[in-house]
Design a protein around this motif. Structure first.
Motif, PDB file in Angstrom:
ATOM      1  N   PHE A 106     -48.000  12.688  49.009  1.00 16.67           N
ATOM      2  CA  PHE A 106     -47.897  13.824  49.916  1.00 16.67           C
ATOM      3  C   PHE A 106     -48.139  15.139  49.170  1.00 16.67           C
ATOM      4  CE2 PHE A 106     -45.326  12.548  53.939  1.00 16.67           C
ATOM      5  CZ  PHE A 106     -46.060  11.396  54.073  1.00 16.67           C
ATOM      6  N   SER A 107     -47.229  15.512  48.276  1.00 14.66           N
ATOM      7  CA  SER A 107     -47.278  16.824  47.620  1.00 14.66           C
ATOM      8  C   SER A 107     -48.528  16.989  46.764  1.00 14.66           C
ATOM      9  CB  SER A 107     -46.053  17.015  46.731  1.00 14.66           C
ATOM     10  OG  SER A 107     -44.876  17.060  47.503  1.00 14.66           O
ATOM     11  N   GLU A 108     -48.986  18.231  46.683  1.00 15.25           N
ATOM     12  CA  GLU A 108     -50.134  18.574  45.864  1.00 15.25           C
ATOM     13  C   GLU A 108     -49.809  19.817  45.033  1.00 15.25           C
ATOM     14  OE1 GLU A 108     -53.608  19.015  48.258  1.00 15.25           O
ATOM     15  OE2 GLU A 108     -53.430  17.021  49.170  1.00 15.25           O
ATOM     16  N   PRO A 109     -50.588  20.098  43.985  1.00 17.71           N
ATOM     17  CA  PRO A 109     -50.322  21.288  43.172  1.00 17.71           C
ATOM     18  C   PRO A 109     -50.277  22.575  43.994  1.00 17.71           C
ATOM     19  CG  PRO A 109     -51.883  19.865  42.055  1.00 17.71           C
ATOM     20  CD  PRO A 109     -51.677  19.272  43.418  1.00 17.71           C
ATOM     21  N   GLY A 110     -51.064  22.661  45.054  1.00 16.02           N
ATOM     22  CA  GLY A 110     -51.074  23.856  45.893  1.00 16.02           C
ATOM     23  C   GLY A 110     -50.434  23.655  47.240  1.00 16.02           C
ATOM     24  N   ALA A 111     -49.791  22.518  47.446  1.00 17.83           N
ATOM     25  CA  ALA A 111     -49.182  22.223  48.756  1.00 17.83           C
ATOM     26  C   ALA A 111     -47.958  21.355  48.534  1.00 17.83           C
ATOM     27  CB  ALA A 111     -50.180  21.521  49.679  1.00 17.83           C
ATOM     28  N   GLY A 112     -46.888  21.989  48.094  1.00 19.28           N
ATOM     29  CA  GLY A 112     -45.649  21.268  47.889  1.00 19.28           C
ATOM     30  C   GLY A 112     -44.722  21.470  49.062  1.00 19.28           C
ATOM     31  N   SER A 113     -44.042  22.616  49.085  1.00 16.54           N
ATOM     32  CA  SER A 113     -43.123  22.901  50.182  1.00 16.54           C
ATOM     33  C   SER A 113     -43.867  23.040  51.507  1.00 16.54           C
ATOM     34  CB  SER A 113     -42.327  24.171  49.881  1.00 16.54           C
ATOM     35  OG  SER A 113     -41.492  23.982  48.767  1.00 16.54           O
ATOM     36  N   ASP A 114     -45.056  23.598  51.486  1.00 14.77           N
ATOM     37  CA  ASP A 114     -45.856  23.718  52.712  1.00 14.77           C
ATOM     38  C   ASP A 114     -46.881  22.592  52.730  1.00 14.77           C
ATOM     39  OD1 ASP A 114     -47.106  24.475  54.998  1.00 14.77           O
ATOM     40  OD2 ASP A 114     -47.886  26.380  54.242  1.00 14.77           O
ATOM     41  N   LEU A 115     -46.424  21.418  53.120  1.00 17.84           N
ATOM     42  CA  LEU A 115     -47.277  20.231  53.077  1.00 17.84           C
ATOM     43  C   LEU A 115     -48.537  20.398  53.907  1.00 17.84           C
ATOM     44  CD1 LEU A 115     -47.697  17.223  52.291  1.00 17.84           C
ATOM     45  CD2 LEU A 115     -46.358  16.627  54.327  1.00 17.84           C
ATOM     46  N   ALA A 116     -48.453  21.145  55.000  1.00 18.61           N
ATOM     47  CA  ALA A 116     -49.589  21.259  55.918  1.00 18.61           C
ATOM     48  C   ALA A 116     -50.784  21.975  55.311  1.00 18.61           C
ATOM     49  CB  ALA A 116     -49.163  21.967  57.199  1.00 18.61           C
ATOM     50  N   THR A 117     -50.626  22.610  54.153  1.00 17.27           N
ATOM     51  CA  THR A 117     -51.772  23.268  53.512  1.00 17.27           C
ATOM     52  C   THR A 117     -52.509  22.339  52.560  1.00 17.27           C
ATOM     53  OG1 THR A 117     -50.375  24.130  51.732  1.00 17.27           O
ATOM     54  CG2 THR A 117     -50.676  25.535  53.656  1.00 17.27           C
ATOM     55  N   LEU A 118     -52.171  21.069  52.535  1.00 15.61           N
ATOM     56  CA  LEU A 118     -52.790  20.139  51.581  1.00 15.61           C
ATOM     57  C   LEU A 118     -54.309  20.146  51.671  1.00 15.61           C
ATOM     58  CD1 LEU A 118     -53.833  17.297  53.125  1.00 15.61           C
ATOM     59  CD2 LEU A 118     -51.383  16.961  53.345  1.00 15.61           C
ATOM     60  N   ALA A 119     -54.948  19.832  50.536  1.00 15.64           N
ATOM     61  CA  ALA A 119     -56.404  19.947  50.439  1.00 15.64           C
ATOM     62  C   ALA A 119     -57.112  18.631  50.158  1.00 15.64           C
ATOM     63  CB  ALA A 119     -56.768  20.953  49.345  1.00 15.64           C
ATOM     64  N   THR A 120     -56.383  17.552  49.910  1.00 17.54           N
ATOM     65  CA  THR A 120     -57.038  16.264  49.647  1.00 17.54           C
ATOM     66  C   THR A 120     -57.868  15.872  50.865  1.00 17.54           C
ATOM     67  OG1 THR A 120     -55.349  15.498  48.109  1.00 17.54           O
ATOM     68  CG2 THR A 120     -56.629  13.809  49.240  1.00 17.54           C
ATOM     69  N   ARG A 121     -59.171  15.675  50.659  1.00 12.29           N
ATOM     70  CA  ARG A 121     -60.092  15.442  51.767  1.00 12.29           C
ATOM     71  C   ARG A 121     -60.345  13.961  51.970  1.00 12.29           C
ATOM     72  NH1 ARG A 121     -63.758  18.993  53.660  1.00 12.29           N
ATOM     73  NH2 ARG A 121     -63.978  17.345  55.209  1.00 12.29           N
ATOM     74  N   ALA A 122     -60.465  13.588  53.230  1.00 11.63           N
ATOM     75  CA  ALA A 122     -60.928  12.256  53.603  1.00 11.63           C
ATOM     76  C   ALA A 122     -62.106  12.447  54.550  1.00 11.63           C
ATOM     77  CB  ALA A 122     -59.818  11.461  54.276  1.00 11.63           C
ATOM     78  N   VAL A 123     -63.269  11.948  54.150  1.00 12.94           N
ATOM     79  CA  VAL A 123     -64.505  12.105  54.930  1.00 12.94           C
ATOM     80  C   VAL A 123     -64.941  10.733  55.419  1.00 12.94           C
ATOM     81  CG1 VAL A 123     -66.903  12.875  54.873  1.00 12.94           C
ATOM     82  CG2 VAL A 123     -65.154  14.126  53.571  1.00 12.94           C
ATOM     83  N   ARG A 124     -65.214  10.647  56.712  1.00 18.01           N
ATOM     84  CA  ARG A 124     -65.571   9.349  57.290  1.00 18.01           C
ATOM     85  C   ARG A 124     -66.988   8.949  56.895  1.00 18.01           C
ATOM     86  NH1 ARG A 124     -63.090   7.063  62.765  1.00 18.01           N
ATOM     87  NH2 ARG A 124     -63.573   4.882  62.370  1.00 18.01           N
ATOM     88  N   ASP A 125     -67.122   7.658  56.540  1.00 21.06           N
ATOM     89  CA  ASP A 125     -68.413   7.087  56.193  1.00 21.06           C
ATOM     90  C   ASP A 125     -68.483   5.712  56.850  1.00 21.06           C
ATOM     91  OD1 ASP A 125     -70.841   6.420  55.111  1.00 21.06           O
ATOM     92  OD2 ASP A 125     -70.063   5.974  53.108  1.00 21.06           O
ATOM     93  N   GLY A 126     -68.942   5.681  58.101  1.00 22.95           N
ATOM     94  CA  GLY A 126     -68.981   4.426  58.840  1.00 22.95           C
ATOM     95  C   GLY A 126     -67.581   3.923  59.148  1.00 22.95           C
ATOM     96  N   GLN A 134     -56.013  15.548  44.636  1.00 22.47           N
ATOM     97  CA  GLN A 134     -54.971  15.344  43.629  1.00 22.47           C
ATOM     98  C   GLN A 134     -53.601  15.434  44.285  1.00 22.47           C
ATOM     99  OE1 GLN A 134     -54.853  18.273  40.505  1.00 22.47           O
ATOM    100  NE2 GLN A 134     -53.038  17.406  39.539  1.00 22.47           N
ATOM    101  N   LYS A 135     -52.725  14.504  43.948  1.00 23.30           N
ATOM    102  CA  LYS A 135     -51.335  14.521  44.398  1.00 23.30           C
ATOM    103  C   LYS A 135     -50.428  14.640  43.179  1.00 23.30           C
ATOM    104  CE  LYS A 135     -52.313  13.767  48.785  1.00 23.30           C
ATOM    105  NZ  LYS A 135     -51.912  14.670  49.897  1.00 23.30           N
ATOM    106  N   VAL A 136     -49.198  15.097  43.412  1.00 23.11           N
ATOM    107  CA  VAL A 136     -48.295  15.332  42.291  1.00 23.11           C
ATOM    108  C   VAL A 136     -46.865  15.005  42.702  1.00 23.11           C
ATOM    109  CG1 VAL A 136     -47.741  17.759  42.768  1.00 23.11           C
ATOM    110  CG2 VAL A 136     -47.896  16.977  40.384  1.00 23.11           C
ATOM    111  N   TRP A 137     -45.985  14.817  41.678  1.00 24.65           N
ATOM    112  CA  TRP A 137     -44.578  14.440  41.876  1.00 24.65           C
ATOM    113  C   TRP A 137     -44.463  13.097  42.592  1.00 24.65           C
ATOM    114  CZ3 TRP A 137     -44.003  17.803  38.568  1.00 24.65           C
ATOM    115  CH2 TRP A 137     -44.318  19.143  38.732  1.00 24.65           C
ATOM    116  N   THR A 138     -45.356  12.170  42.275  1.00 25.49           N
ATOM    117  CA  THR A 138     -45.385  10.888  42.969  1.00 25.49           C
ATOM    118  C   THR A 138     -44.498   9.879  42.245  1.00 25.49           C
ATOM    119  OG1 THR A 138     -47.665  11.367  43.636  1.00 25.49           O
ATOM    120  CG2 THR A 138     -46.876   9.112  43.912  1.00 25.49           C
ATOM    121  N   SER A 139     -43.283   9.724  42.730  1.00 22.28           N
ATOM    122  CA  SER A 139     -42.337   8.791  42.116  1.00 22.28           C
ATOM    123  C   SER A 139     -42.831   7.358  42.272  1.00 22.28           C
ATOM    124  CB  SER A 139     -40.960   8.926  42.766  1.00 22.28           C
ATOM    125  OG  SER A 139     -40.445  10.218  42.590  1.00 22.28           O
ATOM    126  N   GLY A 140     -42.785   6.613  41.168  1.00 26.03           N
ATOM    127  CA  GLY A 140     -43.106   5.188  41.216  1.00 26.03           C
ATOM    128  C   GLY A 140     -44.574   4.848  41.307  1.00 26.03           C
TER     129      GLY A 140
END
Length: 383
Positions: A106-126, A134-140
Motif C-alpha cells: 500500500f504505502s509509497e515514498p510519496g503516499a504514506g498517510s495519504d494513500l489515495a495519492t499513490l503513483a504505482t501504475r497498472a496499465v492494461r495489456d489484453g 515502488q512500495k515501502v514499509w512492507t512488513s513480511g
C-alpha cells in the motif's frame, strides 16, 4: 451440526502433531472463521461462536500470528468481501494454514498517510496488467508468497476514483524486495520495487477504478487487528509493567505509582472497548471505531513501555541481535526492545494524525478539514 460436535469430530480425526494437516482439517470443518460461508473455512454462523471454538481448541496447533497477521487480519476479510468464488477457493485455505504468507503493498515514498495519492501504475495489456512503481514499509515481504496491492489505473480522474486493487504474485518477474533496517536493529519491513510486473486480470479484486473502496475494507480490518483484539484483564503490557513494579520496590516513587494507576485504568478501558468493538463486528463490517481503538492502543503501548523502561532502566538495551521480529513475541523481549518497537505503533496501520481525523469526522461528526485536491485529477496534483 452443533459447533461443539464439529470440534469433537475434528479432535477425533485430525492429528495435532501435524500442524498444517490439522489446520487444513480445521478449515474444512468450518472452524477457521465460523462466520465465513460454508466451504470457505466457516459455517455461516454468528461471529461470537468463534470464542467457543478458540477456547476449545486453545491447546491445538494455531496459525502463526507473527507470520500470518496480514493474511489473517487484512487479506482474508478483503478477499471474502470482494473476491470471486474462484479467488476465495484459491486463496483462503493456504492463507489460513500458513502454507502461503501474505504482505501488503500500500504505502509509497510519496503516499504514506495519504494513500489515495499513490503513483504505482497498472496499465492494461489484453488480459493482463503491467505494474510499475515502488512500495515501502512492507512488513513480511521477504517471505511473502502473495500481496494485496493497490495501484493507479486512471490518472485522469480525482485521486480516490482512479485506483484498482490486485492480488500480486510476489514470485513474479520484476518484483524486488529490499530490507529496511529499523530502530531496533531488525529488518521487519522492506521496500518493494515493481518493474514491468505482469498480473493476470483474474488477480484483480473488485471493479476497475474501485480500489479505494476495496482498500477501505482492508484498512478498517487492519486497525481492528492491531488495536481491537481484547485481552484478559491485567494482561499484555500492563501485566508486564505491574510485574516489574512488584519486583522493584527500590524504584517506587509516588509519581510513578500515580502513573501506573492511571495506565491501569486506561488499559482496562481500552480492553473493555475492544470487547464492545468485537461485539459490534459480530453484526457486520468494521467501522471507524477500529480507528479509535488503534489510536488508543498506540498511545497506551508507548506510555507503558516507557514506564517499564524507567522501572528497569539499569538493564539497558543489549538486544541488537538483528532478528526478525516475528521470531520472538514482543512481550518475550527486553524492556529496551519493547520501548523502541512501540515507537512504530503510532505509524503502522495508519498514523495517529490520520486516525484522529477519522474519529473526529466519522465518529464525532465534526466538520471535515478543507481538502482542495478532492476534485482535482490525480495527474494535476503537485508532487
Amino acid at each position: 451440526m452443533d459447533v461443539r460436535d464439529r470440534i469433537a469430530g475434528l479432535l477425533a480425526s485430525a492429528d495435532p502433531a501435524d500442524q498444517v494437516g490439522f489446520l487444513r482439517a480445521r478449515f474444512e470443518a468450518g472452524l477457521a472463521w465460523v462466520h465465513f460461508p460454508e466451504g470457505l473455512g466457516g459455517l455461516g454462523a454468528p461471529r461470537d461462536l468463534q470464542q467457543v471454538v478458540e477456547k476449545e481448541l486453545a491447546h491445538t496447533p494455531q496459525p502463526n500470528i507473527g507470520l500470518q497477521a496480514i493474511g489473517l487480519g487484512m487479506a482474508a476479510p478483503t478477499i471474502l468481501a470482494f473476491g470471486t468464488q474462484e479467488q476465495k477457493e484459491r486463496f483462503l485455505r493456504p492463507l489460513y494454514t500458513g502454507e502461503e504468507i501474505w504482505c501488503q503493498l500500500f504505502s509509497e515514498p510519496g503516499a504514506g498517510s495519504d494513500l489515495a495519492t499513490l503513483a504505482t501504475r497498472a496499465v492494461r495489456d489484453g488480459d493482463e496488467w503491467v505494474v510499475d512503481g515502488q512500495k515501502v514499509w512492507t512488513s513480511g515481504a521477504h517471505h511473502a508468497r502473495w500481496a494485496i496491492l493497490v495501484t493507479r489505473t486512471d490518472p485522469d480522474v480525482p485521486k480516490h476514483r482512479g485506483m484498482t486493487y490486485f492480488v500480486c504474485d510476489m514470485s513474479a518477474p520484476g518484483v524486488e524486495v529490499r530490507p529496511l533496517r529499523q530502530i531496533t536493529g531488525e529488518a521487519e519491513f522492506n521496500e518493494v520495487f515493481l518493474t514491468g510486473v505482469r498480473l493476470s486480470d483474474d488477480l484483480r479484486l473488485g471493479e476497475v477504478g474501485d480500489g479505494w473502496r476495496v482498500a477501505q475494507t482492508t484498512l478498517m480490518n487492519e486497525r481492528v487487528a492491531i488495536g481491537g483484539t481484547p485481552g484478559r484483564r491485567g494482561g499484555g503490557m500492563i501485566g508486564v509493567v505491574s510485574d516489574t513494579w512488584r519486583s522493584r520496590p527500590d524504584l517506587r516513587t509516588p509519581e510513578l505509582h500515580q502513573r501506573l494507576l492511571k495506565l491501569w485504568v486506561e488499559s482496562e478501558v481500552t480492553r473493555l472497548s475492544a470487547v464492545r468493538l468485537r461485539e459490534q463486528l459480530a453484526a457486520g463490517q468494521p467501522g471507524p471505531e477500529g480507528s479509535g481503538m488503534k489510536l488508543s492502543f498506540a498511545k497506551l503501548n508507548q506510555e507503558l513501555t516507557g514506564l517499564d523502561l524507567e522501572l528497569r532502566r539499569d538493564l539497558g538495551y543489549d538486544d541488537w541481535s538483528f532478528r526478525r521480529s516475528e521470531d520472538v513475541d514482543m512481550l518475550g523481549r527486553g524492556p529496551g526492545y519493547r520501548y523502541l518497537r512501540a515507537k512504530g505503533n503510532s505509524i503502522e496501520g495508519g498514523t495517529s494524525e490520520i486516525l484522529r481525523n477519522i474519529v473526529s469526522e466519522r465518529v464525532l461528526g465534526l466538520p471535515s478539514e478543507p481538502r482542495i485536491d478532492k476534485d482535482v485529477p490525480w495527474k494535476d496534483l503537485p508532487r
